[in-house]
Design an enzyme around this catalytic site. Sequence first.
Site, mmCIF file in Angstrom:
data_model
loop_
_atom_site.group_PDB
_atom_site.id
_atom_site.type_symbol
_atom_site.label_atom_id
_atom_site.label_comp_id
_atom_site.label_asym_id
_atom_site.label_seq_id
_atom_site.Cartn_x
_atom_site.Cartn_y
_atom_site.Cartn_z
ATOM 1 N N GLN A 299 1.238 32.321 45.623
ATOM 2 C CA GLN A 299 -0.045 33.118 44.590
ATOM 3 C C GLN A 299 0.834 33.457 43.322
ATOM 4 O OE1 GLN A 299 -2.344 36.126 45.879
ATOM 5 N NE2 GLN A 299 -3.817 34.764 46.922
ATOM 6 N N GLU A 384 3.524 34.667 8.226
ATOM 7 C CA GLU A 384 2.363 34.826 7.783
ATOM 8 C C GLU A 384 1.731 36.006 8.414
ATOM 9 O OE1 GLU A 384 -0.484 31.542 7.012
ATOM 10 O OE2 GLU A 384 1.142 30.077 7.141
HETATM 11 C C1 LIG Z 1 10.977 30.884 9.750
HETATM 12 C C2 LIG Z 1 10.683 31.507 8.696
HETATM 13 C C3 LIG Z 1 9.600 30.792 7.718
HETATM 14 C C4 LIG Z 1 8.958 31.646 6.722
HETATM 15 N N1 LIG Z 1 8.330 31.026 5.848
HETATM 16 C C5 LIG Z 1 7.806 31.600 4.803
HETATM 17 C C6 LIG Z 1 7.407 31.089 3.643
HETATM 18 O O1 LIG Z 1 7.224 29.585 3.435
HETATM 19 N N2 LIG Z 1 6.727 31.859 2.678
HETATM 20 C C7 LIG Z 1 6.903 33.087 2.552
HETATM 21 O O2 LIG Z 1 6.639 33.545 1.372
HETATM 22 N N3 LIG Z 1 7.549 33.834 3.545
HETATM 23 C C8 LIG Z 1 7.938 33.006 4.675
HETATM 24 N N4 LIG Z 1 8.623 33.644 5.722
HETATM 25 C C9 LIG Z 1 8.532 35.156 5.545
HETATM 26 C C10 LIG Z 1 7.809 35.880 6.721
HETATM 27 O O3 LIG Z 1 6.381 35.901 6.122
HETATM 28 C C11 LIG Z 1 8.205 37.417 6.719
HETATM 29 O O4 LIG Z 1 9.564 37.449 7.527
HETATM 30 C C12 LIG Z 1 7.063 38.340 7.462
HETATM 31 O O5 LIG Z 1 6.128 38.615 6.691
HETATM 32 C C13 LIG Z 1 7.690 39.678 7.768
HETATM 33 O O6 LIG Z 1 8.299 40.124 6.750
HETATM 34 P P1 LIG Z 1 9.843 40.949 7.196
HETATM 35 O O7 LIG Z 1 10.713 39.919 7.787
HETATM 36 O O8 LIG Z 1 10.250 41.355 5.745
HETATM 37 O O9 LIG Z 1 9.621 42.089 8.151
HETATM 38 P P2 LIG Z 1 9.044 43.506 7.772
HETATM 39 O O10 LIG Z 1 8.143 43.626 6.814
HETATM 40 O O11 LIG Z 1 10.588 44.290 7.318
HETATM 41 O O12 LIG Z 1 8.775 43.982 9.046
HETATM 42 C C14 LIG Z 1 9.924 44.498 10.252
HETATM 43 C C15 LIG Z 1 9.065 44.989 11.237
HETATM 44 O O13 LIG Z 1 8.315 46.198 10.918
HETATM 45 C C16 LIG Z 1 6.735 46.047 11.012
HETATM 46 N N5 LIG Z 1 6.103 46.643 10.070
HETATM 47 C C17 LIG Z 1 6.099 46.506 8.683
HETATM 48 N N6 LIG Z 1 5.238 47.233 7.982
HETATM 49 C C18 LIG Z 1 4.509 47.783 9.197
HETATM 50 C C19 LIG Z 1 3.281 48.615 9.386
HETATM 51 N N7 LIG Z 1 2.779 49.022 7.927
HETATM 52 N N8 LIG Z 1 2.718 48.934 10.131
HETATM 53 C C20 LIG Z 1 3.194 48.490 11.543
HETATM 54 N N9 LIG Z 1 4.465 47.841 11.354
HETATM 55 C C21 LIG Z 1 4.962 47.182 10.421
HETATM 56 C C22 LIG Z 1 6.831 44.409 10.971
HETATM 57 O O14 LIG Z 1 5.703 44.140 11.918
HETATM 58 C C23 LIG Z 1 8.105 44.069 11.961
HETATM 59 O O15 LIG Z 1 7.914 44.167 13.137
HETATM 60 C C24 LIG Z 1 9.048 33.003 6.737
HETATM 61 C C25 LIG Z 1 9.930 33.878 7.792
HETATM 62 C C26 LIG Z 1 10.572 32.930 8.712
HETATM 63 C C27 LIG Z 1 11.490 33.697 9.671
#
Ligand SMILES: Cc1cc2nc3c(=O)[nH]c(=O)nc-3n(C[C@H](O)[C@H](O)[C@H](O)COP(=O)(O)OP(=O)(O)OC[C@H]3O[C@@H](n4cnc5c(N)ncnc54)[C@H](O)[C@@H]3O)c2cc1C
Length: 404
Positions: A299, A384
């Site tokens: 299970q 996204e």
């Molecule tokens: C492989 C890959 C492909 C990508 N492709 C694209 C692309 O084509 N175009 C593009 O523009 N971007 C792209 N990205 C970027 C992606 O969209 C961002 O990494 C994502 O939006 C998160 O942003 P950050 O990495 O700066 O994290 P941060 O914003 O720094 O967040 C870090 C952590 O804090 C949390 N957090 C932040 N703010 C809050 C809040 N207000 N409340 C609660 N929790 C919060 C987040 O959820 C996360 O857990 C890509 C990223 C990767 C890794």
Amino acid sequence: MTDFSMALNEDQQTIRDWLHSFAVNEMRPIAAEWDQREETPWDFIRTAAAAGIYSLDFFANAFADPSGLTLVLACEELAWGDAGLAMNIVGSTLGVAGIMANGTPEQQMEWIPICFGTPDDPKLSAFCVSEPDAGSDVSSLRTRAVYDEANDEWVLNGTKTWITNGGIAAVHVVVASVDPALGGRGQASFVIPEGTPGIRMGQKFLKMGIRASHTAEVVLENCRIPGRFLLGGKDKLDERLARAREGTRTSGQAAMATFEVTRPSVGAQALGIARAAYEYALDYAKERQQFGRPIIENQAIAFKLADMRTQIEASRLLVWHAAWMGAQRMPFSNGEGSMSKLHASETAVKVTEEAIQILGGYGYTRDYPVERWHRDSKIYTIFEGTSEIQRLIIARAISGVKIS
Ligand SMILES: Cc1cc2nc3c(=O)[nH]c(=O)nc-3n(C[C@H](O)[C@H](O)[C@H](O)COP(=O)(O)OP(=O)(O)OC[C@H]3O[C@@H](n4cnc5c(N)ncnc54)[C@H](O)[C@@H]3O)c2cc1C
């Protein structure tokens, strides 16, 4: 309005079956190799273009499906084949969605075909929002676009990061601030064709998963583009900025408008990975013998599979429903687009992890695909809009409260 139905019509079934055989024959056999090579698989892109899958026609037909289901079906099947390879087919649709969401009909006609190229010479597009200091907080973009009225040109400066197809795309759709004082409401989208001086690829990132998809920085240094490369046109932008300065509600951020429409298809890709791992683990559990019987007779294993399947079915309902709502132009008043992406992505991470557990030591090795699927799944809770941001959108939508 088209009624919501989970019953696929003949066309949808044909497309699903066609994409499934493409995934079986053209994706599965090369997936591990491209994961290891971590390069852009141009041969594969050409194969997909020759098959008519990576093409404007295919995506235009999928977008035109009044039920909204064709696109999510396609995303699920392709990601079932391999999410990294699939990103080379569906990654361009983000740039295309940026043009569709913000461009005039003339701009859509001009730029969208360039995003795909031709079957003999396929091209990619990129959607550039994220920056080193502006990920989740897309209202704080530092990339600046300044209008040079004398020459009717825009001048862009800034660094975009983690951009899918960044620096290798034929068209970069760049979201930049035109009035930093207005935050997210002071942003606009621009198209920048390849060969434009002042745009270049920065660092290419080495990643945990979806390694066949190229991710890099895009650096803009005094990048000059003609005024007509502003999506939506200058008059519309000026009107929008004037309304924002008066404090009147505007149609919102350029980047968010794009992400709203693409979320169900991102969820569908996560669903494809989850389904791949579930199917593999189910077959394995029926075959693997321990203590003189197949491990599925325990299970502990069978219930894992029951939960995996249940979560996958729930994800598909959310994804298809949100895709259908999107096609009916219904507002996601309860954050339905976010719900679909949140549930499907978290399901994919969980299901792929459970699949490794069911395969035991074998699952942890690269001889079996489940470890790759687990690595691939993780990005879906990040890009996204992270899972936390999806919860924020849903919480705000259902409560009407400005939760932060
Ligand atoms: C492989 C890959 C492909 C990508 N492709 C694209 C692309 O084509 N175009 C593009 O523009 N971007 C792209 N990205 C970027 C992606 O969209 C961002 O990494 C994502 O939006 C998160 O942003 P950050 O990495 O700066 O994290 P941060 O914003 O720094 O967040 C870090 C952590 O804090 C949390 N957090 C932040 N703010 C809050 C809040 N207000 N409340 C609660 N929790 C919060 C987040 O959820 C996360 O857990 C890509 C990223 C990767 C890794």
